[in-house]
Structures are given as C-alpha cells and as structure tokens.
Write an enzyme that holds these catalytic residues in place. Structure first.
Site, mmCIF file in Angstrom:
data_model
loop_
_atom_site.group_PDB
_atom_site.id
_atom_site.type_symbol
_atom_site.label_atom_id
_atom_site.label_comp_id
_atom_site.label_asym_id
_atom_site.label_seq_id
_atom_site.Cartn_x
_atom_site.Cartn_y
_atom_site.Cartn_z
ATOM 1 N N PRO A 1 0.760 -1.237 0.000
ATOM 2 C CA PRO A 1 0.000 0.000 0.000
ATOM 3 C C PRO A 1 0.798 1.299 0.000
ATOM 4 C CG PRO A 1 -0.101 -1.086 2.146
ATOM 5 C CD PRO A 1 1.033 -1.651 1.372
ATOM 6 N N GLU A 2 0.731 2.006 -1.092
ATOM 7 C CA GLU A 2 1.052 3.425 -1.109
ATOM 8 C C GLU A 2 -0.284 4.126 -1.304
ATOM 9 O OE1 GLU A 2 4.515 4.395 -3.601
ATOM 10 O OE2 GLU A 2 5.093 2.302 -3.519
ATOM 11 N N HIS B 1 -2.713 -15.072 9.653
ATOM 12 C CA HIS B 1 -2.468 -13.640 9.472
ATOM 13 C C HIS B 1 -3.745 -12.815 9.404
ATOM 14 C CE1 HIS B 1 1.604 -14.814 9.025
ATOM 15 N NE2 HIS B 1 1.413 -15.432 7.883
ATOM 16 N N ARG C 1 3.135 -9.452 7.591
ATOM 17 C CA ARG C 1 4.325 -8.930 8.272
ATOM 18 C C ARG C 1 3.995 -8.123 9.534
ATOM 19 N NH1 ARG C 1 8.444 -6.771 3.735
ATOM 20 N NH2 ARG C 1 9.820 -6.576 5.517
ATOM 21 N N ARG D 1 17.282 21.973 0.998
ATOM 22 C CA ARG D 1 17.589 20.610 1.435
ATOM 23 C C ARG D 1 18.714 20.013 0.599
ATOM 24 N NH1 ARG D 1 13.246 18.439 4.824
ATOM 25 N NH2 ARG D 1 14.294 16.446 4.639
#
Length: 280
Positions: A2-3, A93, A112, A155
């Site tokens: 997931p993004e 899971h 995970r 930056r």
DNA sequence: CGGCAAACCTGCGAGC
DNA sequence: TGCTCGCAGGTTTGCC
C-alpha cells in the site's frame, strides 16, 4: 502493497459496506501489530455507526458516530477483504474482523504485521502524533509545484529521499517515487534544493499524474490483492522503471545492449530505478 | 537537523 | 528436493 493509490483503492472498496453501517462486533485475534491494538477497541466501536471512511496520505480514518476515529495503516502487506457470507475460518495472518449490522465481515490480514489500528477522537485527531507532521496530500489543492519547491528549498538530500519523507509530501512510497521521477525527467540523485521553479512544477504534475493513473488502475498488485472485493490492481503493467532493472527504458530508442537499460541503485536502504539518459 | 542502519515481521524466489 | 540468502509496497528509533 500500500502506497496512496492502494490505500485509496481499499477506501473506495470498503466505503460502500462500512459507511452508515453499525458495527455489531469487533474481533481482535492478534493485538501485536506495529503498535499494540487498543484493549478497548471493541468497546469503543461496537454499537456505533460509521459516519465516514476517509483517507489521509496512507492512513484510513474510520469516523464513528460516538466521536471515535479508528486510524488504520496497512503497513507493507496489510489488506482488507469483504465477506458478504460467512467468512472462512481465520488463518494465521487474519488479525481482525469488523462485523456490521448488514451481516458483512471486513477482515484485516497482514502477514508482516507492520500495519496498525489505533483509536483517537474527532476532537483531537488533527493533533494525532501520526498525522500532525504529514505534508500535503499530493491530490489535494494544498499541493502544487510552488508548495513542493518551498518544501524542498535548502535541502541537501537527494530528491528520492525527500519524496519518501512523508513530511514533505504525504502518500508516496518506493514505487511511485521512482515512477514520478521518471515521468518528470529528474534524476533520483539530484539535490532536493535544486528542484525549484519549472522543475518543481513538472515534478508536481508528474506526481499527481502517476497517482491518478495508478488509482484508475486499481493500484499496484505485486504480491497481494489490493481491492477489498478481491480484484487485482493492474498499474504494475504500466511501470516505466520500477522493478525493471536492465530492461529498456520506455522513452529511449537506444539499444538496450549498449545502454544497459534501466538502472537500479540503493538510496537510504531502498531500491531506486531510473534511466540515466532521460533523468538529470 | 541530516543521514543512515537497524528494528519490527513473514514470505518468496533465486541460486547452490 | 531442500537449504540459505537477499529482497520486498512502511515507518520509527537510535546512533554518529
């Protein structure tokens, strides 16, 4: 998985079954996720109706009638599945089930366990530690080339690292940073502070475009399904550079044998994919 | 503050 | 076939 585009795909899949539904049961089988699941989770949510399911960057926010807000993050491998009939026995899971008064089960699965489910309240949500330092959502009107340039100014870090930093812009991850940099013709190694003016404008447009295209494709499915209804995302078939080391750059006419094609390098411990000819 | 490695976990594919 | 290694979509923490 997931993004931002995958989280948005999950939100759109869940919204029709969760919004306006009353939660009748919340089963927590694994409390040990990224952070411990609150002990009073079920007590706080059950009996309340879901007012709305929103997204902030990669976080899902489930707003309840009682004022509670569940903050959900899918981590690396988290996903949601909708079961309209009796769900199968939970596997190792399958950490949580949300049951609604319409007889629907929403199951959270995360091998995970980098995902999280936390509680806050609508009165304090904007000051939440996880949310308060997030930069603008790239699809919101708070984000454009000027705003991006302002945040990158001064930056010294490479632009790849800056775009991964959720305080600069919130929602990109390893895939969409590589793809956005390719689309804007900017090298991942370029010093952030030099991305100003027209270059920042181009990058902002590329980020929005890549994310919009990915959402339209239902996100990216590399290992896991992204959609709660089980549909695969197919943006992976539109990758220009991500995971394509040694393959031909889609924009170059040069011979791959001579150029070596797409390069991979490691920045801050993460793979970056790019074309040395088209990205400067 | 900047930058980077390690930490949290499990699964999978490549290579031997 | 089976083992080991490296790598994976994220984010925080701690160290220089």
């Amino acid at each position: 998985m997931p993004e931002l585009p995958e989280v948005e795909t999950v939100r759109r899949g869940l919204a029709p079954v969760l919004e306006n539904a009353t939660l009748t049961e919340v089963q927590v089988r694994t409390a040990k996720l990224r952070w411990p699941v609150p002990k009073d989770l079920a007590k706080s949510l059950v009996g309340d109706r879901v007012l709305g399911l929103r997204r902030r960057a990669k976080y899902l926010l489930m707003e309840m009638t009682g004022g509670g807000v569940a903050i959900i993050h899918l981590g690396m491998t988290g996903h949601m599945t909708i079961w309209r009939e009796t769900p199968p026995p939970p596997g190792r899971h399958d950490h949580m089930d949300l049951l609604t008064d319409a007889g629907v089960c929403v199951r959270f699965t995360d091998s995970r366990r980098f995902g999280a489910l936390l509680l806050d309240h609508r009165d304090t949500i904007t000051e939440n530690k996880l949310l308060r330092n997030l930069g603008p959502d790239p699809l919101s009107n708070r984000f454009d080339g000027q705003e991006l340039a302002r945040r990158l100014k001064g930056r010294a870090s490479p632009i790849k690292a800056a775009l991964m930093d959720q305080r600069i812009v919130a929602g990109l991850g390893n895939i969409y940073v590589s793809e956005s940099l390719f689309r804007s013709g900017i090298s991942p190694k370029r010093k952030s502070g030099t991305v100003q003016g027209g270059r920042a404008e181009k990058l902002a447009v590329a980020i929005r475009g890549v994310l919009a295209d990915a959402i339209a494709a239902g996100g990216t499915s590399l290992r896991d399904h992204v959609s709660p209804d089980g549909a695969m995302g197919y943006f992976q078939h539109q990758f220009s550079v991500y995971g394509r080391e040694g393959k031909a750059c889609p924009g170059c006419v040069c011979d791959v044998e001579k150029t070596g094609g797409i390069r991979r390098l490691v920045q801050a411990g993460r793979s970056t994919f790019y074309c040395t000819r088209r990205q400067r």
